[in-house]
Scaffold this active site. Structure first.
Site, PDB file in Angstrom:
ATOM      1  N   VAL A  68       0.810  -1.223   0.000  1.00 52.11           N
ATOM      2  CA  VAL A  68       0.000   0.000   0.000  1.00 52.11           C
ATOM      3  C   VAL A  68       0.840   1.268   0.000  1.00 52.11           C
ATOM      4  O   VAL A  68       0.309   2.355  -0.233  1.00 52.11           O
ATOM      5  CB  VAL A  68      -0.976   0.020   1.194  1.00 52.11           C
ATOM      6  CG1 VAL A  68      -1.983  -1.113   1.092  1.00 52.11           C
ATOM      7  CG2 VAL A  68      -0.232  -0.015   2.529  1.00 52.11           C
ATOM      8  N   SER A 146      -5.665   3.483  16.292  1.00 50.22           N
ATOM      9  CA  SER A 146      -5.277   2.841  17.546  1.00 50.22           C
ATOM     10  C   SER A 146      -5.509   3.797  18.695  1.00 50.22           C
ATOM     11  O   SER A 146      -5.414   5.022  18.528  1.00 50.22           O
ATOM     12  CB  SER A 146      -3.796   2.443  17.504  1.00 50.22           C
ATOM     13  OG  SER A 146      -3.344   1.994  18.777  1.00 50.22           O
ATOM     14  N   TYR A 160       4.957   4.687  15.610  1.00 48.39           N
ATOM     15  CA  TYR A 160       3.622   4.099  15.598  1.00 48.39           C
ATOM     16  C   TYR A 160       2.587   5.073  16.148  1.00 48.39           C
ATOM     17  O   TYR A 160       1.525   5.274  15.556  1.00 48.39           O
ATOM     18  CB  TYR A 160       3.628   2.811  16.427  1.00 48.39           C
ATOM     19  CG  TYR A 160       2.304   2.078  16.439  1.00 48.39           C
ATOM     20  CD1 TYR A 160       1.891   1.335  15.340  1.00 48.39           C
ATOM     21  CD2 TYR A 160       1.466   2.139  17.544  1.00 48.39           C
ATOM     22  CE1 TYR A 160       0.680   0.663  15.346  1.00 48.39           C
ATOM     23  CE2 TYR A 160       0.252   1.471  17.561  1.00 48.39           C
ATOM     24  CZ  TYR A 160      -0.141   0.740  16.464  1.00 48.39           C
ATOM     25  OH  TYR A 160      -1.340   0.087  16.464  1.00 48.39           O
ATOM     26  N   ALA A 162       2.788   8.354  16.405  1.00 45.09           N
ATOM     27  CA  ALA A 162       2.638   9.498  15.497  1.00 45.09           C
ATOM     28  C   ALA A 162       1.803   9.128  14.278  1.00 45.09           C
ATOM     29  O   ALA A 162       0.943   9.898  13.838  1.00 45.09           O
ATOM     30  CB  ALA A 162       4.018   9.998  15.066  1.00 45.09           C
ATOM     31  N   SER A 163       2.031   7.938  13.741  1.00 46.68           N
ATOM     32  CA  SER A 163       1.304   7.530  12.536  1.00 46.68           C
ATOM     33  C   SER A 163      -0.177   7.331  12.822  1.00 46.68           C
ATOM     34  O   SER A 163      -1.039   7.699  12.014  1.00 46.68           O
ATOM     35  CB  SER A 163       1.909   6.242  11.962  1.00 46.68           C
ATOM     36  OG  SER A 163       1.663   5.124  12.803  1.00 46.68           O
ATOM     37  N   LYS A 164      -0.516   6.770  13.988  1.00 46.64           N
ATOM     38  CA  LYS A 164      -1.921   6.525  14.310  1.00 46.64           C
ATOM     39  C   LYS A 164      -2.635   7.828  14.683  1.00 46.64           C
ATOM     40  O   LYS A 164      -3.824   8.007  14.360  1.00 46.64           O
ATOM     41  CB  LYS A 164      -2.036   5.503  15.436  1.00 46.64           C
ATOM     42  CG  LYS A 164      -1.563   4.103  15.041  1.00 46.64           C
ATOM     43  CD  LYS A 164      -2.362   3.539  13.867  1.00 46.64           C
ATOM     44  CE  LYS A 164      -1.994   2.104  13.568  1.00 46.64           C
ATOM     45  NZ  LYS A 164      -2.801   1.508  12.486  1.00 46.64           N
TER      46      LYS A 164
END
Length: 245
Positions: A68, A146, A160, A162-164
């Site tokens: 993706v 999350s 993780y 920061a991305s969520k």
């Protein structure tokens, strides 16, 4: 298994990261409810396995290998889904990457990879599938975020978290921009969910137990259904009350 009955007969869905855990549970649940599902995973063997599992249960599924984070592969995924089923009604962005560890020692490659999978991948899929949905009169997008990004950070794992958190923000912005096109966009934020790895101890949530991927899938199906037609731009925690503790 959900206690609620959903009917997605005649609907076509794309589920990214469907080869395991929450993505797998969502793909199976959508197929059981009558949707034709394009099962995407970066690992072709896992995609084939879940598609075969759906087919064996009497559902309709097409496996599709794609990374993706690669816009061209996402374009192929979207066009392949439309070719297979004539339309795209539902998109669930469940592909995810996790890298824990203290921030001072985080490698740049790990930082970029986590953000590319968790945010950029969801952006590519939402943008390209959203164009198809707009041409067809509307649709639904659900992003798997999350509680680590909304609202509880972790002891470590800055990429993780920061991305969520970014995915929740992107969900709200996409919902605003897609609303005139009759596309709803929401996020589901799991927390304390037992995945492939065994978990020990009692989690810190009000129910004092781990959730299951199937319980997350139930919320996703609700958001995809007409029962949630007045819900968009939301980030819903599925965490046994973790966010209250």
């Amino acid at each position: 298994m959900s206690d609620f009955a959903f009917n997605f007969n005649g609907k076509a869905a794309v589920v990214t990261g469907a080869g395991a855990d929450i993505g797998r549970a969502i793909a199976l649940a959508l197929a059981a409810a009558g949707a034709s599902v394009v099962v995407n995973d970066i690992n072709p063997d896992r995609a084939d396995k879940i598609a075969d599992e759906i087919t064996a249960l009497g559902g309709k599924a097409t496996p599709w290998q794609a990374d993706v984070t690669n816009r061209f592969q996402v374009g192929s995924l979207v066009e392949g889904a439309r070719d297979a089923y004539g339309r795209i009604d539902l998109l669930v962005n469940a592909a995810g990457a996790l890298k824990l560890g203290p921030m001072p020692g985080l490698d740049e490659w790990d930082w970029r990879r986590v953000l590319e999978v968790n945010m950029t991948g969801a952006f590519f899929c939402s943008q390209l599938a959203g164009r198809v949905m707009a041409e067809e009169g509307g649709g639904v997008i659900v992003n798997i975020a999350s509680t680590a990004g909304h609202p509880n950070p972790l002891p470590d794992g800055v990429a993780y978290v920061a991305s969520k958190a970014g995915l929740v923000g992107m969900t709200k912005q996409c919902a605003r921009e897609f609303a005139p096109l009759h596309i709803r966009v929401n996020a589901v934020c799991p927390g304390n969910v037992a995945l492939t790895a065994a978990l020990d101890g009692t989690p810190a949530n009000a129910q004092a137990r781990y959730g299951t991927p199937e319980e997350v899938a139930s919320v996703v199906l609700f958001l995809c259904s007409d029962a949630a037609r007045f819900i968009t731009g939301q980030a819903i925690n599925v965490d046994g009350g973790e966010s209250m503790v």
